[in-house]
Design a protein around this motif. Sequence first.
Motif, PDB file in Angstrom:
ATOM      1  N   VAL A 176      21.739  -6.526  -3.214  1.00 15.71           N
ATOM      2  CA  VAL A 176      22.336  -5.307  -3.750  1.00 15.71           C
ATOM      3  C   VAL A 176      22.993  -5.602  -5.093  1.00 15.71           C
ATOM      4  CG1 VAL A 176      24.087  -3.550  -3.348  1.00 15.71           C
ATOM      5  CG2 VAL A 176      22.674  -4.336  -1.467  1.00 15.71           C
ATOM      6  N   LYS A 177      23.679  -6.725  -5.164  1.00 23.10           N
ATOM      7  CA  LYS A 177      24.342  -7.111  -6.409  1.00 23.10           C
ATOM      8  C   LYS A 177      23.324  -7.180  -7.550  1.00 23.10           C
ATOM      9  CE  LYS A 177      27.514  -8.528  -9.033  1.00 23.10           C
ATOM     10  NZ  LYS A 177      28.921  -8.213  -9.216  1.00 23.10           N
ATOM     11  N   ALA A 178      22.195  -7.823  -7.294  1.00 23.34           N
ATOM     12  CA  ALA A 178      21.171  -7.963  -8.336  1.00 23.34           C
ATOM     13  C   ALA A 178      20.663  -6.593  -8.766  1.00 23.34           C
ATOM     14  CB  ALA A 178      20.025  -8.823  -7.834  1.00 23.34           C
ATOM     15  N   LEU A 179      20.533  -5.664  -7.802  1.00 22.38           N
ATOM     16  CA  LEU A 179      20.076  -4.318  -8.158  1.00 22.38           C
ATOM     17  C   LEU A 179      21.103  -3.622  -9.048  1.00 22.38           C
ATOM     18  CD1 LEU A 179      18.589  -3.116  -4.752  1.00 22.38           C
ATOM     19  CD2 LEU A 179      17.337  -3.788  -6.798  1.00 22.38           C
ATOM     20  N   THR A 180      22.398  -3.822  -8.748  1.00 22.92           N
ATOM     21  CA  THR A 180      23.426  -3.192  -9.589  1.00 22.92           C
ATOM     22  C   THR A 180      23.471  -3.840 -10.965  1.00 22.92           C
ATOM     23  OG1 THR A 180      25.257  -4.632  -8.977  1.00 22.92           O
ATOM     24  CG2 THR A 180      24.871  -2.738  -7.567  1.00 22.92           C
ATOM     25  N   LEU A 181      22.858  -5.026 -11.106  1.00 20.31           N
ATOM     26  CA  LEU A 181      22.793  -5.657 -12.416  1.00 20.31           C
ATOM     27  C   LEU A 181      21.500  -5.285 -13.144  1.00 20.31           C
ATOM     28  CD1 LEU A 181      24.211  -9.209 -11.616  1.00 20.31           C
ATOM     29  CD2 LEU A 181      25.377  -7.288 -12.680  1.00 20.31           C
ATOM     30  N   GLY A 182      20.750  -4.360 -12.552  1.00 18.56           N
ATOM     31  CA  GLY A 182      19.587  -3.841 -13.249  1.00 18.56           C
ATOM     32  C   GLY A 182      18.285  -4.547 -12.941  1.00 18.56           C
ATOM     33  N   ALA A 183      18.226  -5.332 -11.878  1.00 25.60           N
ATOM     34  CA  ALA A 183      16.991  -6.041 -11.558  1.00 25.60           C
ATOM     35  C   ALA A 183      15.939  -5.074 -11.033  1.00 25.60           C
ATOM     36  CB  ALA A 183      17.258  -7.122 -10.509  1.00 25.60           C
TER      37      ALA A 183
ATOM     38  N   CYS B  78      22.021   0.704  -8.302  1.00 24.91           N
ATOM     39  CA  CYS B  78      21.556   0.585  -9.678  1.00 24.91           C
ATOM     40  C   CYS B  78      22.757   0.333 -10.587  1.00 24.91           C
ATOM     41  CB  CYS B  78      20.796   1.842 -10.101  1.00 24.91           C
ATOM     42  SG  CYS B  78      21.890   3.252 -10.316  1.00 24.91           S
ATOM     43  N   PRO B  79      22.518   0.052 -11.865  1.00 21.80           N
ATOM     44  CA  PRO B  79      23.629  -0.341 -12.745  1.00 21.80           C
ATOM     45  C   PRO B  79      24.700   0.727 -12.967  1.00 21.80           C
ATOM     46  CG  PRO B  79      21.537  -1.029 -13.678  1.00 21.80           C
ATOM     47  CD  PRO B  79      21.222  -0.133 -12.534  1.00 21.80           C
ATOM     48  N   PHE B  91      25.619 -15.719  -7.835  1.00 24.80           N
ATOM     49  CA  PHE B  91      24.359 -16.360  -7.480  1.00 24.80           C
ATOM     50  C   PHE B  91      24.559 -17.862  -7.539  1.00 24.80           C
ATOM     51  CE2 PHE B  91      23.505 -12.184  -9.118  1.00 24.80           C
ATOM     52  CZ  PHE B  91      22.754 -11.655  -8.086  1.00 24.80           C
ATOM     53  N   LEU B 106      18.489  -9.059 -17.022  1.00 25.79           N
ATOM     54  CA  LEU B 106      17.647  -8.311 -16.091  1.00 25.79           C
ATOM     55  C   LEU B 106      17.374  -6.905 -16.611  1.00 25.79           C
ATOM     56  CD1 LEU B 106      19.177  -9.353 -12.650  1.00 25.79           C
ATOM     57  CD2 LEU B 106      16.979 -10.035 -13.591  1.00 25.79           C
ATOM     58  N   SER B 107      18.357  -6.335 -17.305  1.00 24.00           N
ATOM     59  CA  SER B 107      18.177  -4.964 -17.780  1.00 24.00           C
ATOM     60  C   SER B 107      17.339  -4.891 -19.053  1.00 24.00           C
ATOM     61  CB  SER B 107      19.537  -4.314 -18.068  1.00 24.00           C
ATOM     62  OG  SER B 107      20.413  -4.561 -17.013  1.00 24.00           O
ATOM     63  N   MET B 160      28.268  -5.017 -17.454  1.00 25.71           N
ATOM     64  CA  MET B 160      27.321  -3.907 -17.298  1.00 25.71           C
ATOM     65  C   MET B 160      27.971  -2.558 -17.579  1.00 25.71           C
ATOM     66  SD  MET B 160      24.644  -5.475 -16.635  1.00 25.71           S
ATOM     67  CE  MET B 160      23.500  -4.163 -16.224  1.00 25.71           C
TER      68      MET B 160
END
Lengths: 277, 299
Positions: A176-183, B78-79, B91, B106-107, B160
């Motif tokens: 989920v974290k990665a998705l919120t970072l735009g992955a 999402c962001p 990570f 990533l964005s 972000m």
Amino acid sequence: MMRKSPFLLGIHAEPPRLLRPVLGILPIVVLVAAYLVVSHVRLQENPRDKLTPSVSQMVSAVKMMAFTRDNRTGTYLMWADTLSSLRRIAIGLGSAALVGLFLGLHMGMLPGMGVTLLPAMTFLSTVPPLAILPVLFIIFGVGELGKVMLIFIGGLFVITRDIYYATRRIPREQIVKALTLGASQFELIFQVVLPQIMPRLLVVVRLSLGAAWLFLIASEAIASTDGLGYRIFLVRRYLSMDIIIPYVLWITLLGFLMDSALRFIVNRRYPWYAAAQ
Amino acid sequence: MREMPDTNSLLVLEDVYKAYGAKVVLDNIDLIVNGGELCTVVGPSGCGKSTLLRLVLGQETPTLGRILINHKAVGYPCPDRGVVYQRYSLFPHLSVIQNVVLGKRLSAGIFERISRRQEFLDEAMYFLEKVRLAEHVDKYPHELSGGMQQRVALAQSLIMKPGILLMDEPFGALDPGTREEMQVFLLELWEEFGMTIFFVTHDLEEAVFLGTRILVLSQFYSDDRGDACAQRGARIVADYPLARRASSTVVKEQAEFGELIQKIRHEGFDPGFRQHVRLFNLVHDDSFQTLTEEEHNME
């Protein structure tokens, strides 16, 4: 009053630091010594005895196998055997690792793929690979492909399942974290999850090495014209223990070196992985 | 308290229910959060605070009702919405700076990633300086203390510039000293960057100290649906505006601070005290409540 722990016996024992390596090497020394004694006694009784060759006999056998060009093939047999065996393991286990990584990673990340393939993988990983060796020989022939396929199949399902579970163990929070970072989905799988799975892949390959050697020796023993397994089963007919024993030691050493190399790479390249364990 | 919201707000939840099978966790949640607010959510353990956060995040979907962010229904994570968890925000395979710059990379597209590489790194450095970790950029998360890890997680989210930052017990695993430090630190960042924060915690003192608004989520209440003691899903049983305080922990010793905590503890955390839905202390200007007929057929 100071409490005094025993040296060696009981659950409270605290073997002294200096003594530990000595104790560790002791059983090996005992085994070697016992062999040397038995060998010596037997050769005294009958100099033509083949079961327990002396060290010098083994050394001259190794000289013949490894450092003398073979008349018939024009190669150094032991090195040629080593090369063919290592190539089979590398191709078989390497491709199992690649395919297993791809399958396991996607099964873990894509629920549709997971529910579709997991039962089949679970079933297939329970089939004893040696039991289907004849099938592999029939389908792929007794040449290189048959042997490589045995190692491949023997490793593939175990690796796939392991990578699948490793992928599933990544906390949901991270995804989920990665998705919120735009992955994107692609980035998530290949840039966030894959790098975290890589050390586990090396670990599971390391754990599969034992099985891979087993499959290698078995298939070489049954149908081959070279390889370490082929050689020891060939010279068995002549009771050539002076060749078999050095070969077994050599195989053990190779296995040990591969294991250490993989462990070294994991610790060196992925220090965070070791820290998380 | 108003009857219907104007949906011009940053975050709107209307008639939101969440049930897992037969177990109702959240029961008719109505909520508006405006930009710039530091909204804390407290409640007894198991009341569904984290569930509420996951709904807003888009990690789960409500059984009924709607959730809007900037007038748009919430989709997958999402962001738009940043998140900081108690654990696993970082990570493990990336160094501190890589963790912070990750969102930018990533964005961005592949070419942008290369052409703006230095720009991204500079921006990451800026935020790492803000969280006072500039000397630790090349370390890995496992080499940092818990408080430092959470500061990296903050920088990682801040870069972000999310419309709303969701925090799920972010300081729950820290020792009391570090925890207090992080609270003050969060207030400073919140002020400096004009953030909107939705902060879930089980620690009442933390919630009252940090928030500009406190929501009390609890399953201990009553309504007119019969069998008063039945296990209900949690609702917002109280909603107070909190005065902006100087970011100093001295206020924690003031009497007023303690009284409010006692009051909320009684309203939300006491299974023996079940206030009726119509009597909730929904004091905050933005609070509203839509009751179904079964819930208040008292008239």
